[in-house]
Design an enzyme around this catalytic site. Structure first.
Site, mmCIF file in Angstrom:
data_model
loop_
_atom_site.group_PDB
_atom_site.id
_atom_site.type_symbol
_atom_site.label_atom_id
_atom_site.label_comp_id
_atom_site.label_asym_id
_atom_site.label_seq_id
_atom_site.Cartn_x
_atom_site.Cartn_y
_atom_site.Cartn_z
ATOM 1 N N ASP A 264 0.760 -1.180 0.075
ATOM 2 C CA ASP A 264 0.011 0.057 0.125
ATOM 3 C C ASP A 264 0.948 1.254 0.019
ATOM 4 O O ASP A 264 2.360 1.086 0.216
ATOM 5 C CB ASP A 264 -1.074 -0.034 1.347
ATOM 6 C CG ASP A 264 -1.988 -1.224 1.269
ATOM 7 O OD1 ASP A 264 -2.511 -1.616 0.109
ATOM 8 O OD2 ASP A 264 -2.177 -1.743 2.468
ATOM 9 N N TYR B 216 6.372 -10.122 6.133
ATOM 10 C CA TYR B 216 6.252 -8.535 6.567
ATOM 11 C C TYR B 216 6.706 -8.349 7.561
ATOM 12 O O TYR B 216 6.710 -9.279 8.626
ATOM 13 C CB TYR B 216 4.665 -8.136 6.390
ATOM 14 C CG TYR B 216 4.094 -7.718 5.063
ATOM 15 C CD1 TYR B 216 4.286 -6.567 4.573
ATOM 16 C CD2 TYR B 216 3.526 -8.611 4.137
ATOM 17 C CE1 TYR B 216 3.768 -5.997 3.262
ATOM 18 C CE2 TYR B 216 2.891 -8.321 2.882
ATOM 19 C CZ TYR B 216 3.128 -7.051 2.602
ATOM 20 O OH TYR B 216 2.357 -6.982 1.238
#
EC number: 5.4.99.12
Length: 268
Positions: A52, A110
């Protein structure tokens, strides 16, 4: 026609994420323009993970099909000569036609970095979230997080606007550890929901600050209490570490030599 895979690192601070968007500056847009300069025709790129706006990557994986005489292992140098300093190709290799950056991945990793020191650090400010209301209890955060391992419905940790058909995914491993003043939250999963990691971290910080109990944390996601999950950690602390494949096509992804030094486990 050959298929080329790229191992890519980028600072997402000034980008609107990976995926192309109308009237937005994205990683994919910049990369596709560089490929257009090389080939004089449009090349379609595919990524292992759609980061994002404001999210970084130390080992993003991308592939594309191209009809060009340039050898697969030369695209890193060619593209780096055309790309801005905020996007670097660490390695390029030719792969099988059946190999896919997204669909061939076993899981993605992540990492979220929280700077839990009393004072902000300008040298890491763009790549971490400075959060100090009190010293975070990372052990409490870890214990609360462990129940999320396995396949579950993480509806509570999905931002609105997702086009996924369901919110079920499998977390392979989650870890929370302290390295001096840094709290590192590592999540490895087969797939991630829109905004999932940042929402999880936002809730875990409340646990670490003892504003909510581990039991409340668990109740919120198990019982899909999405309205109670309001805190989302800032994008700048999140980094796509890598994607892992059964058949590893890269050399550098075997170690951490491409990972920001202050984020490496055990760094002091």
């Amino acid at each position: 026609m050959k298929r080329v895979a790229l191992l890519v690192q980028y600072d997402g601070s000034h980008y609107s994420g990976w995926q192309k968007q109308k009237n937005a500056n994205t990683i994919q847009e910049i990369l596709d323009k560089a490929l257009l300069k090389i080939t004089n025709h449009t090349v379609k790129t595919f990524a292992a993970g759609r980061t994002d706006a404001g999210v970084h990557a130390s080992g993003q994986v991308i592939h594309f099909d191209i009809d060009c005489v340039i050898p697969g292992n030369s695209y890193s140098d060619v593209l780096n000569s055309l790309l801005p300093s905020t996007i670097r190709i660490l390695e390029s290799v030719e792969v099988k036609d059946s190999w896919h950056a997204c669909y061939s991945a076993s899981y993605r990793h992540y990492r979220y970095v929280i700077n839990n020191s009393k004072f902000p650090n300008l040298f890491i400010n763009n790549w971490s979230w400075h959060r100090y209301q009190k010293v975070l209890d990372e052990v409490l955060m870890l214990n609360a997080s462990k129940k999320m391992e396995g396949e579950h419905d993480f509806f509570a940790f999905q931002k609105s606007g997702s086009n996924r058909q369901n919110s079920i995914t499998k977390i392979k491993n989650i870890d929370v550890k302290r390295v001096e003043d840094l709290i590192l939250v590592d999540i490895k999963a087969t797939g991630f929901l829109y905004g999932m990691v940042r929402l999880i971290v936002g809730q875990l910080v409340l646990v670490g600050e003892k504003k909510i109990s581990p039991e409340i944390f668990t109740d919120r996601w198990v019982n899909k209490k999405k309205n109670d999950v309001k805190e989302s950690a800032p994008a700048k602390g999140l980094c796509f570490v890598n994607a892992v494949y059964e058949e590893n096509v890269f050399k550098k992804i075997k170690n951490n030599d491409f990972f920001p030094i202050f984020l490496i486990e055990g760094f002091s």
